[in-house]
Design a protein around this motif. Structure first.
Motif, PDB file in Angstrom:
ATOM      1  N   ILE A   1      -3.368   5.331  -9.593  1.00 21.56           N
ATOM      2  CA  ILE A   1      -2.622   4.157  -9.097  1.00 21.56           C
ATOM      3  C   ILE A   1      -2.778   4.057  -7.593  1.00 21.56           C
ATOM      4  O   ILE A   1      -2.450   5.002  -6.867  1.00 21.56           O
ATOM      5  CB  ILE A   1      -1.109   4.293  -9.398  1.00 21.56           C
ATOM      6  CG1 ILE A   1      -0.848   4.589 -10.877  1.00 21.56           C
ATOM      7  CG2 ILE A   1      -0.366   3.038  -8.972  1.00 21.56           C
ATOM      8  CD1 ILE A   1       0.620   4.948 -11.159  1.00 21.56           C
ATOM      9  N   HIS A   2      -3.272   2.935  -7.125  1.00 23.35           N
ATOM     10  CA  HIS A   2      -3.289   2.686  -5.673  1.00 23.35           C
ATOM     11  C   HIS A   2      -2.270   1.605  -5.342  1.00 23.35           C
ATOM     12  O   HIS A   2      -2.127   0.626  -6.072  1.00 23.35           O
ATOM     13  CB  HIS A   2      -4.680   2.245  -5.204  1.00 23.35           C
ATOM     14  CG  HIS A   2      -4.747   2.071  -3.716  1.00 23.35           C
ATOM     15  ND1 HIS A   2      -4.448   0.882  -3.087  1.00 23.35           N
ATOM     16  CD2 HIS A   2      -5.053   2.964  -2.727  1.00 23.35           C
ATOM     17  CE1 HIS A   2      -4.578   1.037  -1.774  1.00 23.35           C
ATOM     18  NE2 HIS A   2      -4.943   2.288  -1.534  1.00 23.35           N
ATOM     19  N   GLU A   3      -1.594   1.798  -4.205  1.00 22.61           N
ATOM     20  CA  GLU A   3      -0.527   0.877  -3.814  1.00 22.61           C
ATOM     21  C   GLU A   3      -0.940  -0.581  -3.851  1.00 22.61           C
ATOM     22  O   GLU A   3      -0.246  -1.417  -4.400  1.00 22.61           O
ATOM     23  CB  GLU A   3      -0.068   1.200  -2.388  1.00 22.61           C
ATOM     24  CG  GLU A   3       0.982   2.257  -2.315  1.00 22.61           C
ATOM     25  CD  GLU A   3       2.142   1.959  -3.233  1.00 22.61           C
ATOM     26  OE1 GLU A   3       2.279   2.687  -4.231  1.00 22.61           O
ATOM     27  OE2 GLU A   3       2.909   1.019  -2.983  1.00 22.61           O
TER      28      GLU A   3
ATOM     29  N   PRO B   1      -9.021   4.021  -2.920  1.00 25.45           N
ATOM     30  CA  PRO B   1      -9.651   4.660  -1.763  1.00 25.45           C
ATOM     31  C   PRO B   1      -8.879   5.866  -1.242  1.00 25.45           C
ATOM     32  O   PRO B   1      -9.476   6.772  -0.652  1.00 25.45           O
ATOM     33  CB  PRO B   1      -9.679   3.539  -0.712  1.00 25.45           C
ATOM     34  CG  PRO B   1      -8.668   2.538  -1.161  1.00 25.45           C
ATOM     35  CD  PRO B   1      -8.640   2.624  -2.648  1.00 25.45           C
ATOM     36  N   CYS B   2      -7.577   5.898  -1.480  1.00 20.76           N
ATOM     37  CA  CYS B   2      -6.796   7.072  -1.040  1.00 20.76           C
ATOM     38  C   CYS B   2      -7.319   8.337  -1.728  1.00 20.76           C
ATOM     39  O   CYS B   2      -7.188   9.433  -1.204  1.00 20.76           O
ATOM     40  CB  CYS B   2      -5.318   6.876  -1.342  1.00 20.76           C
ATOM     41  SG  CYS B   2      -4.594   5.532  -0.409  1.00 20.76           S
ATOM     42  N   HIS B   3      -7.858   8.170  -2.932  1.00 20.68           N
ATOM     43  CA  HIS B   3      -8.337   9.315  -3.710  1.00 20.68           C
ATOM     44  C   HIS B   3      -9.861   9.474  -3.616  1.00 20.68           C
ATOM     45  O   HIS B   3     -10.479  10.094  -4.482  1.00 20.68           O
ATOM     46  CB  HIS B   3      -7.916   9.170  -5.181  1.00 20.68           C
ATOM     47  CG  HIS B   3      -6.443   9.349  -5.391  1.00 20.68           C
ATOM     48  ND1 HIS B   3      -5.886   9.675  -6.603  1.00 20.68           N
ATOM     49  CD2 HIS B   3      -5.407   9.278  -4.528  1.00 20.68           C
ATOM     50  CE1 HIS B   3      -4.567   9.774  -6.478  1.00 20.68           C
ATOM     51  NE2 HIS B   3      -4.260   9.519  -5.220  1.00 20.68           N
TER      52      HIS B   3
ATOM     53  N   THR C   1      -4.643   9.491   2.191  1.00 15.55           N
ATOM     54  CA  THR C   1      -3.409   8.702   2.095  1.00 15.55           C
ATOM     55  C   THR C   1      -2.973   8.228   3.475  1.00 15.55           C
ATOM     56  O   THR C   1      -3.457   8.729   4.496  1.00 15.55           O
ATOM     57  CB  THR C   1      -2.294   9.548   1.456  1.00 15.55           C
ATOM     58  OG1 THR C   1      -2.243  10.817   2.117  1.00 15.55           O
ATOM     59  CG2 THR C   1      -2.555   9.777  -0.014  1.00 15.55           C
ATOM     60  N   CYS C   2      -2.060   7.257   3.501  1.00 13.86           N
ATOM     61  CA  CYS C   2      -1.566   6.710   4.768  1.00 13.86           C
ATOM     62  C   CYS C   2      -1.103   7.865   5.670  1.00 13.86           C
ATOM     63  O   CYS C   2      -0.381   8.757   5.226  1.00 13.86           O
ATOM     64  CB  CYS C   2      -0.408   5.756   4.514  1.00 13.86           C
ATOM     65  SG  CYS C   2      -0.959   4.274   3.653  1.00 13.86           S
ATOM     66  N   MET C   3      -1.543   7.806   6.935  1.00  9.68           N
ATOM     67  CA  MET C   3      -1.361   8.976   7.821  1.00  9.68           C
ATOM     68  C   MET C   3      -0.105   8.909   8.663  1.00  9.68           C
ATOM     69  O   MET C   3       0.007   9.600   9.682  1.00  9.68           O
ATOM     70  CB  MET C   3      -2.605   9.165   8.684  1.00  9.68           C
ATOM     71  CG  MET C   3      -2.926   8.016   9.622  1.00  9.68           C
ATOM     72  SD  MET C   3      -3.446   6.529   8.738  1.00  9.68           S
ATOM     73  CE  MET C   3      -4.901   6.046   9.619  1.00  9.68           C
TER      74      MET C   3
ATOM     75  N   GLY D   1      -2.093  11.827  -4.595  1.00 12.02           N
ATOM     76  CA  GLY D   1      -1.614  11.574  -3.241  1.00 12.02           C
ATOM     77  C   GLY D   1      -1.081  10.183  -3.018  1.00 12.02           C
ATOM     78  O   GLY D   1       0.010  10.020  -2.478  1.00 12.02           O
ATOM     79  N   CYS D   2      -1.841   9.142  -3.421  1.00 12.05           N
ATOM     80  CA  CYS D   2      -1.373   7.791  -3.128  1.00 12.05           C
ATOM     81  C   CYS D   2       0.014   7.627  -3.758  1.00 12.05           C
ATOM     82  O   CYS D   2       0.267   8.094  -4.868  1.00 12.05           O
ATOM     83  CB  CYS D   2      -2.350   6.740  -3.654  1.00 12.05           C
ATOM     84  SG  CYS D   2      -1.969   5.103  -3.000  1.00 12.05           S
ATOM     85  N   ASP D   3       0.873   6.959  -3.029  1.00 15.69           N
ATOM     86  CA  ASP D   3       2.336   7.000  -3.208  1.00 15.69           C
ATOM     87  C   ASP D   3       2.918   7.479  -4.540  1.00 15.69           C
ATOM     88  O   ASP D   3       3.683   8.424  -4.570  1.00 15.69           O
ATOM     89  CB  ASP D   3       2.906   5.621  -2.925  1.00 15.69           C
ATOM     90  CG  ASP D   3       2.884   5.309  -1.435  1.00 15.69           C
ATOM     91  OD1 ASP D   3       2.147   5.968  -0.691  1.00 15.69           O
ATOM     92  OD2 ASP D   3       3.609   4.387  -1.035  1.00 15.69           O
ATOM     93  N   LYS D   4       2.628   6.783  -5.631  1.00 14.91           N
ATOM     94  CA  LYS D   4       3.329   7.093  -6.878  1.00 14.91           C
ATOM     95  C   LYS D   4       2.647   8.200  -7.665  1.00 14.91           C
ATOM     96  O   LYS D   4       3.161   8.663  -8.678  1.00 14.91           O
ATOM     97  CB  LYS D   4       3.423   5.844  -7.773  1.00 14.91           C
ATOM     98  CG  LYS D   4       3.969   4.616  -7.074  1.00 14.91           C
ATOM     99  CD  LYS D   4       5.317   4.858  -6.443  1.00 14.91           C
ATOM    100  CE  LYS D   4       5.791   3.685  -5.615  1.00 14.91           C
ATOM    101  NZ  LYS D   4       5.045   3.447  -4.377  1.00 14.91           N
TER     102      LYS D   4
HETATM  103 FE1  FES Z   1      -2.388   5.056  -0.725  1.00 22.79          FE
HETATM  104 FE2  FES Z   1      -0.794   4.382   1.443  1.00 22.79          FE
HETATM  105  S1  FES Z   1      -2.042   3.115   0.181  1.00 22.79           S
HETATM  106  S2  FES Z   1      -1.019   6.272   0.413  1.00 22.79           S
END
Ligand code: FES
Length: 568
Positions: A83-85, A52-54, A193-195, A120-123
């Motif tokens: 990759i999503h966290e 979902p971040c993407h 991504t997480c804000m 964007g999502c972390d990794k």
């Molecule tokens: Fe994707 Fe936090 S879960 S950036």
């Protein structure tokens, strides 16, 4: 000519035939010869129903394509791993290097004169930048951008600092089942991504500070129209790079670029994960991140950005206050303004056009910082001979100098099973120790370093304790938490020698983490240490490769054979 569609032909032993075949196939997509004769800009597609971040990636791709075509080049989007966290077992970090290899090889294998990375999502951004630095093709990065904030009972909410804060309240019995359910629908109110200043925001800011993405790219909220205009502008830049055949990352990234990125990471209250990723990124070039130099920078660079978890605001507030250009302006002589960006501008030019926003309070000036020192400190001592990190900006002041009794958990599973046991022998001033959670131990160094406060203490109002481990922690978390203890316990690091009841001393001002057990006793314990048993996950395939070649945290957790640029 070896550009455009002629680049990197498949080997059939006849170059003319290889090109003929390639053209014959691609014409099935309906492209004209005019389109196929243009310089090519590859665009990574990391859209996934699991990520979902993407969620805005398809729209970013469309906007970027528009920019590429308006500038007379030809865009080709191509898929890579996404990759999503929270959808990556055992942990997203286990897959970062796989994504880096996938991205690098697809950049190399397919014909393109420049590449746009959208992540964007972390990794994902670290993996993509590591890939691009090794492939060394002209590159523009477009972060997907942060989510907009949520609201709950008059409070502003954000993933995932508030996820953890409210979950801790639920564990402590302060909020009930129905409220935590309601909160779960409000913590992530949009794609992006997480804000808060978690790893995703940290890496987007680091990428902008490096000059690999356009000004303001780190902070524009994911759903805002401005992000798609930025994507169009990035497409135009990528087309110009494709036509001019440069600059490549190696042609404008300097030692100063990486130093600037470290300064920004300290000043934003950046995630500890960011340090591992920047180390891995630098190791794909001729530059290095030196942990002691990073710590020294931390003593000079204050935290200026007032964002959770170190401060109060969220990414959209940082954006409306002027974003990374304004931050770099406030940092003044701590930034080398001669460093160049992918557009060919210097940071001096970028900073000169930073927006002045009257009354904004998300980006402080150096006389009035959020914290007088930087986000992170590097610790050494007999527990961490090759270093450990603490996000001091998100720690409790009163615990930064603390001596306490060790309460040891052997693994993440052991911790999960026992931490809430009412019979657990634990007091508020103890030090919670987690081991076998490093790069090899877990595997992939999960974000388990944020050990929960044992329920029986949480219910008495304990909000923070000193916690130490060889694991990582989400950048969105708050607490006095020592991470990345290196070498990790699974390879025989001293963390493996700690026993329940040992005293541990943390002294952040002295940058030390010590196990207060004499050397002779530690030697005895070391002599009877059993080597880690062979793990099922490491017997074949990617698991085997990971286990055999993963580097420790101080070297960026890359695979040992991936360092450097490769053949280009
Ligand atoms: Fe994707 Fe936090 S879960 S950036």
């Amino acid at each position: 000519m070896t550009d455009g569609l002629r680049k990197g032909l498949a080997s059939y032993g006849d170059a003319g035939f290889s090109l003929f075949l390639r053209k014959a196939f691609i014409k099935a997509m309906g492209y004209s010869d005019d389109a196929l004769d243009r310089p090519i800009v590859g665009i990574t597609n990391t859209y996934s129903d699991y990520n979902p971040c993407h969620g805005n990636v398809p729209d970013i791709i469309e906007a970027a394509k528009r920019g590429v075509m308006l500038s007379g080049a030809m865009p080709f989007a191509f898929p890579t791993i996404s990759i999503h966290e929270s959808f990556s077992h055992p942990t997203s970090m286990y897959l970062r290097n796989l994504m880096a290899m996938d991205t690098e090889e697809m950049i190399r294998a397919q014909p393109m004169d420049a590449v746009i990375l959208i992540g964007g999502c972390d990794k994902t951004l670290p993996a993509q930048v590591m890939a691009a630095l090794s492939a060394d093709l002209p590159t523009v990065v477009i972060p997907v951008g942060p989510m907009v904030v949520g609201h709950h009972k008059g409070e502003v909410l954000g993933a995932c600092t508030d996820c953890r804060r409210l979950w801790a309240k639920y564990r402590a019995g302060e909020i009930d089942e129905s409220e935590i359910e309601a909160v779960s629908g409000r913590l992530a109110p949009s794609v992006g991504t997480c804000m808060v200043m978690g790893t995703a925001s940290t890496m987007a800011c680091v990428t902008e500070a490096l000059g690999l993405s356009l000004p303001m790219s780190a902070t524009i909220p994911a759903p805002h129209a401005e992000r798609f205009r930025l994507a169009e502008a990035s497409g135009r830049i990528a087309a110009a790079l494709a036509k001019a055949k440069g600059p490549k990352p190696s042609q404008f990234l300097t030692k100063s670029s990486f130093r600037n990125a470290q300064v920004v990471m300290q000043a934003i209250g950046g995630s500890t994960n960011g340090l591992i990723h920047l180390t891995a990124m630098a190791n794909r070039t001729v530059h290095k991140v030196d942990l002691d130099a990073f710590d020294k920078l931390g003593r000079e660079v204050p935290v200026l950005v007032d964002l959770k978890p170190s401060g109060e605001h969220y990414m959209e507030h940082f954006h409306h206050a002027g974003g990374v250009p304004k931050l770099m302006k406030q940092l003044g002589d701590l930034i080398d303004l001669d460093a160049k960006t992918v557009e060919g501008k210097t940071l001096r030019e970028i900073v000169a056009s930073a927006e002045e926003v009257p009354g904004q309070d998300a980006i402080r000036d150096r006389k009035n910082p959020i914290k007088p020192e930087g986000s992170m400190a590097i610790l050494h001592g007999n527990l961490a001979p090759r270093g450990a990190v603490i996000k001091q900006a998100a720690a409790s002041e009163r615990l930064l100098q603390h001596t306490g009794r060790a309460v040891v958990f052997e693994s993440v599973e052991d911790m999960t099973l026992r931490v809430d046991d009412p019979d657990l022998d634990v007091k508020a001033d103890d030090v919670l120790v987690l081991r076998n959670a490093g790069p090899k131990g877990a595997p992939g160094m999960p974000e388990a370093g944020y050990l929960p406060i044992p329920k029986k203490l949480a219910r008495t109002g304990v909000k923070d304790m000193v916690r130490i481990s060889d694991a990582r922690m989400s950048g969105t978390a708050f607490g006095t938490i020592v991470l990345h203890i290196t070498p990790e316990s699974a390879v025989g690091g001293p963390l493996a020698l700690v026993r329940n009841g040992d005293m541990i001393r943390l002294d952040v001002a002295k940058r030390s983490i010590e196990l207060l057990v004499d050397q002779a006793e530690l030697k005895k314990r070391h002599a009877v240490l059993k080597p880690a048993a062979a793990q099922d996950w490491a017997r074949r395939g990617y698991g085997w490769l990971f286990n055999e070649t993963i580097l420790q945290a101080d070297e960026g957790c890359d695979f040992d054979f991936m360092r450097g640029r490769g053949k280009g």
